[in-house]
Design a protein around this motif. Sequence first.
Motif, short mmCIF file in Angstrom:
data_model
loop_
_atom_site.label_atom_id
_atom_site.label_comp_id
_atom_site.label_asym_id
_atom_site.label_seq_id
_atom_site.Cartn_x
_atom_site.Cartn_y
_atom_site.Cartn_z
N ARG A 17 -12.13 4.04 -7.24
CA ARG A 17 -12.47 2.63 -7.36
C ARG A 17 -11.40 1.85 -8.10
O ARG A 17 -11.03 0.73 -7.74
CB ARG A 17 -13.81 2.47 -8.06
N THR A 18 -10.94 2.43 -9.19
CA THR A 18 -9.90 1.78 -10.00
C THR A 18 -8.63 1.57 -9.19
O THR A 18 -8.04 0.49 -9.18
CB THR A 18 -9.60 2.62 -11.24
N ILE A 19 -8.23 2.58 -8.44
CA ILE A 19 -7.02 2.47 -7.63
C ILE A 19 -7.18 1.39 -6.56
O ILE A 19 -6.30 0.55 -6.38
CB ILE A 19 -6.68 3.83 -6.97
N ARG A 20 -8.34 1.37 -5.91
CA ARG A 20 -8.58 0.33 -4.89
C ARG A 20 -8.62 -1.05 -5.54
O ARG A 20 -8.12 -2.02 -4.97
CB ARG A 20 -9.90 0.59 -4.17
N TYR A 21 -9.21 -1.12 -6.71
CA TYR A 21 -9.28 -2.41 -7.41
C TYR A 21 -7.88 -2.90 -7.76
O TYR A 21 -7.57 -4.09 -7.59
CB TYR A 21 -10.13 -2.28 -8.66
N TYR A 22 -7.03 -2.03 -8.25
CA TYR A 22 -5.67 -2.41 -8.60
C TYR A 22 -4.92 -2.91 -7.37
O TYR A 22 -4.12 -3.84 -7.45
CB TYR A 22 -4.92 -1.24 -9.24
N GLU A 23 -5.19 -2.28 -6.25
CA GLU A 23 -4.56 -2.74 -5.01
C GLU A 23 -5.12 -4.12 -4.64
O GLU A 23 -4.38 -5.02 -4.25
CB GLU A 23 -4.85 -1.74 -3.89
N GLU A 24 -6.42 -4.27 -4.81
CA GLU A 24 -7.11 -5.51 -4.45
C GLU A 24 -6.56 -6.71 -5.22
O GLU A 24 -6.39 -7.80 -4.66
CB GLU A 24 -8.60 -5.34 -4.75
N ILE A 25 -6.29 -6.54 -6.50
CA ILE A 25 -5.81 -7.66 -7.31
C ILE A 25 -4.28 -7.76 -7.30
O ILE A 25 -3.70 -8.59 -8.00
CB ILE A 25 -6.31 -7.57 -8.76
N GLY A 26 -3.63 -6.90 -6.51
CA GLY A 26 -2.18 -7.03 -6.36
C GLY A 26 -1.38 -6.28 -7.39
O GLY A 26 -0.16 -6.46 -7.49
N LEU A 27 -2.04 -5.44 -8.17
CA LEU A 27 -1.31 -4.66 -9.16
C LEU A 27 -0.54 -3.52 -8.50
O LEU A 27 0.56 -3.18 -8.91
CB LEU A 27 -2.29 -4.09 -10.18
N LEU A 28 -1.16 -2.94 -7.48
CA LEU A 28 -0.48 -1.91 -6.70
C LEU A 28 -0.17 -2.48 -5.32
O LEU A 28 -0.90 -3.33 -4.83
CB LEU A 28 -1.38 -0.67 -6.57
N PRO A 29 0.91 -2.02 -4.71
CA PRO A 29 1.29 -2.56 -3.40
C PRO A 29 0.33 -2.10 -2.30
O PRO A 29 -0.31 -1.06 -2.40
CB PRO A 29 2.68 -1.95 -3.18
N VAL A 30 0.21 -2.92 -1.26
CA VAL A 30 -0.60 -2.55 -0.09
C VAL A 30 0.33 -2.03 1.00
O VAL A 30 1.41 -2.57 1.22
CB VAL A 30 -1.38 -3.76 0.48
N GLU A 31 -0.12 -0.96 1.66
CA GLU A 31 0.63 -0.48 2.82
C GLU A 31 0.44 -1.49 3.94
O GLU A 31 -0.69 -1.83 4.30
CB GLU A 31 0.11 0.88 3.26
N GLU A 32 1.53 -1.92 4.50
CA GLU A 32 1.43 -2.97 5.51
C GLU A 32 0.80 -2.51 6.80
O GLU A 32 0.04 -3.23 7.43
CB GLU A 32 2.84 -3.52 5.81
N ARG A 40 -5.83 5.50 2.84
CA ARG A 40 -4.63 5.14 2.07
C ARG A 40 -3.84 6.42 1.80
O ARG A 40 -4.42 7.46 1.50
CB ARG A 40 -5.03 4.52 0.74
N LEU A 41 -2.53 6.31 1.86
CA LEU A 41 -1.70 7.49 1.59
C LEU A 41 -0.69 7.19 0.49
O LEU A 41 -0.15 6.10 0.41
CB LEU A 41 -0.99 7.92 2.88
N TYR A 42 -0.48 8.19 -0.35
CA TYR A 42 0.42 8.04 -1.50
C TYR A 42 1.37 9.21 -1.58
O TYR A 42 1.13 10.26 -1.00
CB TYR A 42 -0.40 7.98 -2.79
N ASP A 43 2.46 9.03 -2.34
CA ASP A 43 3.36 10.15 -2.58
C ASP A 43 3.49 10.41 -4.09
O ASP A 43 2.86 9.74 -4.91
CB ASP A 43 4.74 9.90 -1.93
#
Lengths: 143, 143
Positions: A17-32, A40-43
């Motif tokens: 949830r935290t990771i999705r939230y950070y993406e939602e508010i623009g803290l983490l980048p969104v995969e285009e 979602r995929l990460y490295d």
Amino acid sequence: MSLRIGEVAARVGTTTRTIRYYEEIGLLPVEEDRAAGQHRLYDERDVDRLRDALRLKGLLGVSLDELGELLELEEAREARRTEFRDERTPAIRRREIARQGLFNVERQLELLRARRDEIEHLEAELEGRRARIREALGELGGG
Amino acid sequence: MSLRIGEVAARVGTTTRTIRYYEEIGLLPVEEDRAAGQHRLYDERDVDRLRDALRLKGLLGVSLDELGELLELEEAREARRTEFRDERTPAIRRREIARQGLFNVERQLELLRARRDEIEHLEAELEGRRARIREALGELGGG
DNA sequence: TTGCTCCTCACGTCACGTGAGGTGGC
DNA sequence: TTGCTCCTCACGTCACGTGAGGTGGC
């Protein structure tokens, strides 16, 4: 070697949830190119960055807005590292890049030191209290 | 020498809303004889306690539930101090009181040390990074 | 009387938690 | 096919922030 969100969350010690939230508010980048409903995929680098970010947030007690600023500094740092390593980058530019990096790292160190000072201050108070209790115990005798 | 809520908030570095909220959820005691609409009054000891509490909360990053536990320990400590100072309290009881106090203070010190370790760990990483940047700057030459 | 600080609702916000109902790869 | 993890809403919660409208002491 791509990781899914649950694995990332487990590795850095947070929740999906935290990771999705950070993406939602623009803290983490969104995969285009991620279609709706797809995973979602990460490295490994994403993992490292998120871990660093959460550590700073936890230790400094900053808001997500402030954390965003620190993350931007980190991102800029990575871009500069890439430029720095490029053999075509002239020495004068490299020096500038190194100076910026030095500035950032010293800023973060300053924040951490300020925190540590506060903690040490409180520790000293508690140690004083402990010493007084021990003294009293000594006067009372007995193991 | 009684203080109003605004003065208390200013002294400990928080807001009146926070103090009222802490009272609302039972973290701070309610004055029994305060009629509806009348001013809250505090003394120096209230200020000290609140300051200590906010400091612990800020430095350790605990929830208000956990903070409540720490405050209960503090409250118990004050009660024990009073009993300890009473001349009628026998030595055996005083020793017990001192041991409990020692236990509490060591628990708080443990929490603080754990935090400090985390900070020092991150500091060491950043210092390593700084050293590498300085090295690079040295190789590049120039002031 | 005029400011100032205080009071009590009560809705808003930040940083997520927690199901509800459904889909996709070993 | 059966689990498992993932997905997207969307409402709940914690720790307050922020007015709204009104009262009380120098």
